[in-house]
Design a protein around this motif. Structure first.
Motif, PDB file in Angstrom:
ATOM      1  N   THR A 105      48.182  35.329  44.573  1.00 40.58           N
ATOM      2  CA  THR A 105      49.332  36.217  44.743  1.00 40.58           C
ATOM      3  C   THR A 105      49.014  37.249  45.829  1.00 40.58           C
ATOM      4  OG1 THR A 105      48.531  37.844  43.147  1.00 40.58           O
ATOM      5  CG2 THR A 105      49.914  36.063  42.268  1.00 40.58           C
ATOM      6  N   GLU A 156      43.317  49.144  42.092  1.00 39.93           N
ATOM      7  CA  GLU A 156      44.742  49.326  41.776  1.00 39.93           C
ATOM      8  C   GLU A 156      45.339  50.506  42.519  1.00 39.93           C
ATOM      9  OE1 GLU A 156      45.598  49.353  37.568  1.00 39.93           O
ATOM     10  OE2 GLU A 156      44.635  47.394  37.315  1.00 39.93           O
ATOM     11  N   LYS A 212      37.864  48.522  39.299  1.00 45.43           N
ATOM     12  CA  LYS A 212      39.216  48.006  39.129  1.00 45.43           C
ATOM     13  C   LYS A 212      40.300  49.070  39.287  1.00 45.43           C
ATOM     14  CE  LYS A 212      41.879  44.961  36.260  1.00 45.43           C
ATOM     15  NZ  LYS A 212      41.824  43.769  35.452  1.00 45.43           N
ATOM     16  N   LYS A 263      37.203  43.374  45.575  1.00 44.62           N
ATOM     17  CA  LYS A 263      36.426  42.821  44.459  1.00 44.62           C
ATOM     18  C   LYS A 263      35.063  42.368  44.933  1.00 44.62           C
ATOM     19  CE  LYS A 263      39.700  41.113  41.057  1.00 44.62           C
ATOM     20  NZ  LYS A 263      40.258  39.905  40.439  1.00 44.62           N
ATOM     21  N   TYR A 272      49.060  40.398  45.394  1.00 46.03           N
ATOM     22  CA  TYR A 272      48.145  41.363  44.773  1.00 46.03           C
ATOM     23  C   TYR A 272      46.700  40.884  44.856  1.00 46.03           C
ATOM     24  CZ  TYR A 272      46.200  44.761  41.557  1.00 46.03           C
ATOM     25  OH  TYR A 272      45.440  45.779  41.027  1.00 46.03           O
ATOM     26  N   GLN A 273      46.501  39.618  44.492  1.00 44.13           N
ATOM     27  CA  GLN A 273      45.138  39.075  44.512  1.00 44.13           C
ATOM     28  C   GLN A 273      44.573  38.996  45.926  1.00 44.13           C
ATOM     29  OE1 GLN A 273      46.243  35.537  42.412  1.00 44.13           O
ATOM     30  NE2 GLN A 273      45.324  36.235  40.475  1.00 44.13           N
ATOM     31  N   LEU A 312      54.431  41.764  45.132  1.00 48.01           N
ATOM     32  CA  LEU A 312      53.007  41.702  44.750  1.00 48.01           C
ATOM     33  C   LEU A 312      52.649  40.464  43.934  1.00 48.01           C
ATOM     34  CD1 LEU A 312      52.128  45.437  43.960  1.00 48.01           C
ATOM     35  CD2 LEU A 312      51.294  44.032  45.851  1.00 48.01           C
ATOM     36  N   GLN A 313      53.604  39.940  43.167  1.00 47.43           N
ATOM     37  CA  GLN A 313      53.293  38.777  42.322  1.00 47.43           C
ATOM     38  C   GLN A 313      53.682  37.454  42.978  1.00 47.43           C
ATOM     39  OE1 GLN A 313      51.321  39.271  39.938  1.00 47.43           O
ATOM     40  NE2 GLN A 313      51.548  41.483  40.079  1.00 47.43           N
TER      41      GLN A 313
HETATM   42  P1  ADP Z   1      41.894  38.405  37.703  1.00 47.31           P
HETATM   43  O1  ADP Z   1      42.855  37.278  37.662  1.00 47.31           O
HETATM   44  O2  ADP Z   1      40.875  38.219  38.816  1.00 47.31           O
HETATM   45  O3  ADP Z   1      41.278  38.791  36.414  1.00 47.31           O
HETATM   46  P2  ADP Z   1      43.349  40.892  37.452  1.00 47.31           P
HETATM   47  O4  ADP Z   1      42.959  40.957  36.044  1.00 47.31           O
HETATM   48  O5  ADP Z   1      43.036  42.066  38.323  1.00 47.31           O
HETATM   49  O6  ADP Z   1      42.762  39.642  38.235  1.00 47.31           O
HETATM   50  O7  ADP Z   1      44.914  40.665  37.556  1.00 47.31           O
HETATM   51  C1  ADP Z   1      45.587  39.627  36.864  1.00 47.31           C
HETATM   52  C2  ADP Z   1      46.988  39.478  37.448  1.00 47.31           C
HETATM   53  O8  ADP Z   1      47.726  40.685  37.336  1.00 47.31           O
HETATM   54  C3  ADP Z   1      46.935  39.132  38.919  1.00 47.31           C
HETATM   55  O9  ADP Z   1      47.824  38.050  39.132  1.00 47.31           O
HETATM   56  C4  ADP Z   1      47.429  40.348  39.637  1.00 47.31           C
HETATM   57  O10 ADP Z   1      48.323  39.888  40.658  1.00 47.31           O
HETATM   58  C5  ADP Z   1      48.179  41.116  38.568  1.00 47.31           C
HETATM   59  N1  ADP Z   1      47.943  42.589  38.632  1.00 47.31           N
HETATM   60  C6  ADP Z   1      46.859  43.261  38.185  1.00 47.31           C
HETATM   61  N2  ADP Z   1      47.003  44.589  38.339  1.00 47.31           N
HETATM   62  C7  ADP Z   1      48.232  44.781  38.906  1.00 47.31           C
HETATM   63  C8  ADP Z   1      48.994  45.932  39.317  1.00 47.31           C
HETATM   64  N3  ADP Z   1      48.526  47.196  39.204  1.00 47.31           N
HETATM   65  N4  ADP Z   1      50.188  45.733  39.878  1.00 47.31           N
HETATM   66  C9  ADP Z   1      50.670  44.507  40.019  1.00 47.31           C
HETATM   67  N5  ADP Z   1      50.017  43.376  39.626  1.00 47.31           N
HETATM   68  C10 ADP Z   1      48.822  43.501  39.078  1.00 47.31           C
END
Ligand code: ADP
Ligand code: ADP
Length: 226
Positions: free
Chosen positions: A92, A112, A108, A102, A94-95, A128-129
């Motif tokens: 995504t 954010e 974390k 990372k 965001y990722q 973002l998604q």
């Molecule tokens: P991972 O999959 O590496 O554990 P995260 O736990 O950080 O990654 O995030 C999981 C999902 O949530 C990801 O798809 C990310 O796009 C989304 N995400 C995480 N934090 C946010 C945020 N503050 N705003 C929008 N999306 C987020």
């Protein structure tokens, strides 16, 4: 923030192609310098040497008060923006934005914070998604910029970032890049062969020709001369 200094930098490819012939240049803290010139003049080679993607044959490059000749790209406190976006298609937005942070073990909550700030600045919060393929060219380019911004580097290096976009979008994006660079105040080096882009963006223009600097000056100084 940092100034970038090139001191008599040379690049010889394959033992006999002298691509850069002793270039000295100072890029001031917060300044946006555009390297402009015809294809093959050595612009990318200069940028890639500042980035650490290409070794230098002789001379010295400093970012801030550190000589970076022997530093890996990741150790140079710079972020690059490319024309092909270099986004990961399976992640995504965001990722994609989080990935580099990372890898550097950024906490974390700090990741954010930085993403939410950059997403607001770039107006990409609604996306973002999404995956990159669900974005327009302009949106992808913004995400590519976002990846550089969230690193909060000492300098941005732009390698023809807009050359894949159509003319209208290219015009919009260069205004946005200018606005962004002004508001962040991050030292930037921008490579293009497009004179219009160079003139719109540059605080200082560096005209490169045949591996050497031909002229340095503000857009007004260079283009209003007879
Ligand atoms: P991972 O999959 O590496 O554990 P995260 O736990 O950080 O990654 O995030 C999981 C999902 O949530 C990801 O798809 C990310 O796009 C989304 N995400 C995480 N934090 C946010 C945020 N503050 N705003 C929008 N999306 C987020
Ligand atoms: P520009 O970015 O201005 O188009 P480059 O920096 O890519 O110019 O190239 C400068 C010169 O160095 C050109 O003559 C090019 O052919 C040569 N060159 C670039 N990369 C290589 C390489 N990896 N090996 C050999 N020659 C190269």
């Amino acid at each position: 923030m940092a100034q970038i200094t090139l001191n008599n930098v040379r690049k010889v490819y394959g033992g006999n192609i002298e691509a850069i012939k002793g270039v000295s240049l100072q890029i001031d803290d917060g300044e946006l310098v555009v390297l402009v010139g015809p294809s093959g003049c050595g612009k990318s080679t200069l940028l890639r040497m500042i980035a650490g993607l290409e070794s230098i044959s002789s001379g010295e490059i400093a970012i801030g008060d550190r000589t970076v000749n022997d530093l890996e790209p990741a150790e140079r406190d710079i972020a690059m923006v490319f024309q092909n976006y270099a986004l990961y298609p399976h992640m995504t937005v965001y990722q994609n934005l989080a990935y580099g942070l990372k890898n550097r073990n950024t906490p974390k909550d700090e990741i954010e914070r930085r993403i939410s700030k950059a997403a607001k600045t770039l107006e990409i919060e609604p996306y973002l998604q999404r995956k990159p393929r669900q974005l327009s060219g302009g949106q992808r380019q913004r995400v590519a910029m976002g990846r550089a911004i969230v690193r909060e580097p000492a300098a941005f290096l732009f390698d023809e970032p807009l050359s894949n976009l159509d003319a209208k979008l290219r015009g919009q994006m260069r205004i946005e890049i200018k606005r962004l660079q002004r508001s962040l105040g991050t030292t930037s080096v921008y490579v293009t062969h497009d004179q219009m882009e160079a003139m719109t963006l540059a605080d200082k223009l560096v005209v490169v020709n045949g591996g050497q600097i031909e002229q340095v000056g503000s857009p007004i100084e260079l283009y209003e001369k007879p």
